[in-house]
Enzyme design. Structure first.
Site, short mmCIF file in Angstrom:
data_model
loop_
_atom_site.label_atom_id
_atom_site.label_comp_id
_atom_site.label_asym_id
_atom_site.label_seq_id
_atom_site.Cartn_x
_atom_site.Cartn_y
_atom_site.Cartn_z
CG ASN A 1 -8.03 -6.03 1.23
OD1 ASN A 1 -10.20 -5.10 1.25
ND2 ASN A 1 -8.38 -7.21 1.99
NE ARG B 1 -7.57 -7.88 -2.26
CZ ARG B 1 -6.23 -6.77 -2.30
NH1 ARG B 1 -6.26 -5.75 -3.06
NH2 ARG B 1 -5.78 -7.37 -1.36
CD GLU C 1 -3.26 -1.29 1.99
OE1 GLU C 1 -3.89 -0.01 2.28
OE2 GLU C 1 -3.74 -2.51 2.22
NE ARG D 1 -3.57 6.89 -17.20
CZ ARG D 1 -1.96 7.04 -17.86
NH1 ARG D 1 -1.96 8.00 -18.86
NH2 ARG D 1 -1.32 6.04 -17.28
#
Length: 293
Positions: free
Chosen positions: A189, A282, A3, A148
């Site tokens: 997640n 997930r 992450e 983006r």
């Protein structure tokens, strides 16, 4: 998948140990041979992260862009010893004494496994394995990639209002929105589930039903948790009062998380069994009582 805090730790490591150094860049595996030739022998100026993307700047004006994906990881051998950052791998070890070639670059040990990129300076080396993306890009291409992406709570240029507008206009669940890198960059997640638990927000609540006050608190909490992750090198979301040893730090598992990977175990706050379900490809974890609709 690593992450956002891990990518910012990587950027800081590259800047500290390789910034300003001329580097030898190769591709032992061969899949990055053309890209390696473009930046071989150049000076690595520093690195930055945006969400789960790492960008290393070179004096040619080009950037090495890396997305680790599920399996990517860097192995380093430099002033901090030999260690790994990225996908889970063996723990690091002590610094090795390395030979140098005729140009003064360190001679790393023989590559182990499929090393996509090898970077060597006069004082250390770095090996990249298993990334989902690895390419040399121009400044314009780098900026296009960043355009983006959603705002990254760890960056000084982050605009939480941009993310809030997307969330406030969406019927999609807040849990699914937080996993979209074009909404908030760097959230995976674990941070998704843990931040929603800490906020007491039902993960299935539509984004447009999240109030402005709730969004502001959620963003601030995510930023704080990510900063802690950068500092500590681990994700810790539990508050001291919900740990077996409130004074222990760094926190040892299993006290680090509230709901992630704790399916069926009692909630640390109310005792309700932690629930799980598939959402946005997930596994989502939450407490049905603390995060009631």
């Amino acid at each position: 998948m690593p992450e956002g805090h891990t990518l910012h730790r990587l950027a800081a490591h590259f800047t500290k140990h390789y910034g300003g150094a001329r580097v030898r860049v190769t591709s032992p595996q061969g899949r990055f041979a053309d890209g390696a030739r473009r930046i071989d022998g150049r000076t690595l100026l520093g690195a930055e992260a945006h969400g789960k993307q790492l960008f290393c700047a070179f004096d040619s004006g080009e950037w090495l862009r890396v997305h680790l994906g599920l399996y990517g990881a860097w192995t380093f051998g430099d002033a901090d010893g030999e260690r790994h950052l990225g996908a889970p791998r063996a723990a690091g070890g002590e610094r090795r004494e390395l030979a140098r070639d005729a140009e003064g670059f360190v001679a790393p040990p023989p590559p182990v496994g499929q090393v996509r990129v090898r970077i060597a300076s006069a004082s250390g080396w770095a090996d990249l394995r298993g990334p989902s993306a690895c390419e040399v890009v121009s400044e314009e291409e780098k900026l296009a990639v960043q355009a983006r992406l959603g705002p990254d709570p760890l960056r000084g240029d982050a605009d939480p209002e941009r993310a809030r507008r997307v969330v406030a206009a969406s019927r999609t669940s807040i849990a699914a929105l937080l996993m979209r890198q074009d909404v908030v960059a760097g959230i995976g997640n674990i941070y998704r589930a843990e931040s929603l638990f800490r906020a007491g927000i039902d993960p299935y609540r539509p984004g447009r039903a999240v109030t402005r006050a709730e969004w502001d608190a959620l963003w601030a909490d995510l930023a704080g948790l990510l900063r802690d992750g950068v500092r500590d090198g681990q994700i810790v979301t539990t508050r001291p009062e919900h740990r077996a040893d409130p004074d222990a730090y760094p926190v040892a598992r299993p006290d680090t998380l509230y709901v992630c990977y704790r399916t069926g175990e009692p909630c640390r706050v109310c005792g309700t069994p932690v629930a799980q379900a598939a959402l946005a490809a997930r596994t989502l974890y939450w407490c049905p009582t603390c995060q009631a609709a």
